[in-house]
Scaffold this motif. Structure first.
Motif, mmCIF file in Angstrom:
data_model
loop_
_atom_site.group_PDB
_atom_site.id
_atom_site.type_symbol
_atom_site.label_atom_id
_atom_site.label_comp_id
_atom_site.label_asym_id
_atom_site.label_seq_id
_atom_site.Cartn_x
_atom_site.Cartn_y
_atom_site.Cartn_z
ATOM 1 N N UNK A 65 -7.807 1.304 1.299
ATOM 2 C CA UNK A 65 -7.452 2.209 0.207
ATOM 3 C C UNK A 65 -7.532 3.675 0.639
ATOM 4 N N UNK A 66 -8.490 4.013 1.504
ATOM 5 C CA UNK A 66 -8.673 5.398 1.935
ATOM 6 C C UNK A 66 -7.502 5.908 2.772
ATOM 7 N N UNK A 67 -6.637 4.999 3.210
ATOM 8 C CA UNK A 67 -5.477 5.403 4.002
ATOM 9 C C UNK A 67 -4.295 5.800 3.114
ATOM 10 N N UNK A 68 -4.362 5.414 1.843
ATOM 11 C CA UNK A 68 -3.232 5.616 0.942
ATOM 12 C C UNK A 68 -2.808 7.084 0.782
ATOM 13 N N UNK A 69 -3.740 8.053 0.633
ATOM 14 C CA UNK A 69 -3.308 9.454 0.498
ATOM 15 C C UNK A 69 -2.464 9.930 1.682
ATOM 16 N N UNK A 70 -2.830 9.540 2.889
ATOM 17 C CA UNK A 70 -2.063 9.919 4.078
ATOM 18 C C UNK A 70 -0.656 9.326 4.019
ATOM 19 N N UNK A 71 -0.559 8.058 3.646
ATOM 20 C CA UNK A 71 0.745 7.385 3.585
ATOM 21 C C UNK A 71 1.648 8.051 2.544
ATOM 22 N N UNK A 72 1.067 8.388 1.386
ATOM 23 C CA UNK A 72 1.868 9.020 0.327
ATOM 24 C C UNK A 72 2.304 10.427 0.715
ATOM 25 N N UNK A 73 1.477 11.094 1.513
ATOM 26 C CA UNK A 73 1.764 12.475 1.908
ATOM 27 C C UNK A 73 2.951 12.571 2.864
ATOM 28 N N UNK A 74 3.054 11.636 3.801
ATOM 29 C CA UNK A 74 4.030 11.798 4.884
ATOM 30 C C UNK A 74 5.188 10.791 4.897
ATOM 31 N N UNK A 75 4.988 9.609 4.341
ATOM 32 C CA UNK A 75 6.044 8.601 4.446
ATOM 33 C C UNK A 75 7.025 8.707 3.275
ATOM 34 N N UNK A 76 8.274 8.539 3.577
ATOM 35 C CA UNK A 76 9.344 8.653 2.589
ATOM 36 C C UNK A 76 9.846 7.267 2.192
ATOM 37 N N UNK A 77 9.433 6.819 1.006
ATOM 38 C CA UNK A 77 9.845 5.507 0.490
ATOM 39 C C UNK A 77 9.760 4.437 1.588
ATOM 40 N N UNK A 78 8.567 4.241 2.132
ATOM 41 C CA UNK A 78 8.441 3.299 3.254
ATOM 42 C C UNK A 78 8.621 1.848 2.839
#
Length: 446
Positions: free
Chosen positions: A188-201
């Motif tokens: 779960x702690x990885x989610x902010x990073x994923x939302x910040x940089x990935x575009x509709x992954x």
């Protein structure tokens, strides 16, 4: 699915033929086409599933050697893993020598790397987050030209505290950069990073029938109160494995076990965070050359490092983080080969083993008799016997709890009386129920 079905460039197909890669693994079959289409990806699959080539192959397909500049950046949380990815990538340059690949990890000569970068930027950058960021901050490494960014073993990157460095590296790229994040788990702690940089992954979790490969025999050995050293020595002497990795929970324990085995005539290597980087690199090369038959390691070596030919894994103790159990065991039984994982346990480890069983991991109890490894009794026989006993009522529970306090002389007798009392009461209830059933059946027969 065959690799030839992907329509890769000729030099890629030539490389795959040389390393005898014919059929894609499930994660490769699912994610390579998506990566080739330029989509951002979050790929979650078990260790040993082929993630490395899942991102390397699309990178090589998209590389243009005529363009002078960084085109892809790959981060890995450990020096060993980064070096392993680098070695896997370098194989492809045998069929296209125009592709430049650099490996930047801590413990190497940063000044020399900066000097080299002044005149020659690599096409593919592979390394640890800290060193890559150092070179960017020194304005030596020009990553802003990259079109692909890979974060390998993202959960381990988070666990080891490198996510902030990866965040800063990601901030140097153009918004159009394609990001591929691969991991055994997505916390779960990885989610902010994923939302910040990935575009509709594309989020893909490659389901597996088993948590660990079904080609691995998973055994448990009870130490029965004796020291682990003696048990491990006896196991190794009995099995004489082709190549065994023995995992410990601490560097101190690794040093102790390494000394013990070396003093008993074993040619044994050790790998942990306390070993200097240059020495670790030398040891890894020696292990891969089969100069050692035994390797004592901490969890530093459990994630991502692929040592070919590991036939046996021995867990000196159950890891504190149970996810690492899967990563440890995953060092054997790779690419469809068979392997054996052995875990030493004592009664205090029962709770941890039950948690692993809840994860879908099954164990076979083993013991050494007459210099042979044979099946032992069911590890759960005591628990199963307890479950067959009558359930304790509130009175009994209270009596049992008193055991933690001062036990009076008549304690055992009182417990015995209470059990007999409950048995008699239950028998009377069952007798009455049976009598009612018989009378009812008799009435219905008229």
């Amino acid at each position: 699915m065959l690799f030839t079905d992907f329509n890769f460039k000729p030099f890629i197909n030539d490389t795959l033929e040389k390393i005898r890669f014919k059929t894609a693994t499930p994660v490769q079959e699912k994610l390579i086409p998506i990566a080739l289409n330029g989509r951002d990806i979050v790929g979650e699959s078990k260790t040993g599933s082929g993630k490395t080539h899942t991102f390397l192959l699309p990178i090589f397909q998209n590389i243009d050697p005529t363009i002078d500049g960084v085109q892809a950046v790959i981060t890995a949380p450990s020096r060993e893993l980064a070096t392993q990815i680098y070695q896997a990538a370098m194989v492809f340059t045998q069929f296209d020598g125009n592709i430049r690949i650099s490996n930047f990890v801590g413990g190497t000569d940063k000044k020399r790397q900066i000097e080299k970068l002044a005149s020659n930027q690599p096409h593919i950058v592979i390394g640890t987050p800290g060193r890559i960021l150092d070179l960017i901050d020194a304005q030596a490494l020009k990553t802003y030209t990259a079109s692909m960014f890979v974060v390998d073993e993202a959960d381990m990157t988070l666990d080891m505290g490198f996510l902030s460095e990866v965040d800063k590296i990601a901030g140097t790229f153009d918004k159009k950069v394609q990001m591929l994040v691969f991991s055994a788990t997505i916390p779960q702690k990885l989610q902010p990073f994923l939302k910040k940089y990935l575009n509709q992954p594309v989020m893909e979790k490659i389901a597996t029938k088993t948590v660990i490969s079904d080609t691995i025999d998973n055994w448990v050995f009870s130490t029965k109160g004796r020291g682990n050293n003696g048990t491990i020595l006896e196991i190794l002497q009995t099995l004489n494995p082709y190549l065994a990795m023995i995992f410990t929970n601490t560097k101190e324990r690794a040093d102790e076990l390494h000394r013990f085995l070396a003093n008993n005539g074993f040619k044994v290597a050790k790998i942990h965070g306390g070993v200097p980087p240059r020495e670790r690199k030398r040891i890894m090369k020696a292990v891969q050359n089969l100069d050692y038959q035994f390797v004592v390691a901490t969890d530093l070596a459990a994630r991502g490092i692929d040592i070919e030919g590991v036939s046996h894994i021995i867990n000196d103790g159950i890891p504190r983080d149970l996810e690492f159990f899967v990563h440890r065991v995953g060092r054997t039984g790779r690419n469809g080969m068979s392997g054996t994982a052995i875990t030493l346990y004592q009664p205090s480890d029962d709770a941890a083993i039950h948690e692993l069983e809840k994860m879908g991991i099954s164990f076979t109890p083993k013991v050494i008799k007459n210099n042979e490894i044979v099946d032992s009794y069911d590890r759960d026989r005591r628990n199963k016997r307890e479950k067959t006993r009558e359930a304790l009522d509130i009175t009994m529970i209270g009596l049992v709890k008193k055991k933690k306090k001062q036990i009076k002389p008549a304690y055992k007798k009182k417990i015995g009386w209470e059990i007999d009392k409950q048995k008699k009461a239950k028998k009377r209830i069952e007798g009455r129920a049976q009598g009612r059933a018989e009378r009812k059946a008799k009435r219905q027969s008229f």
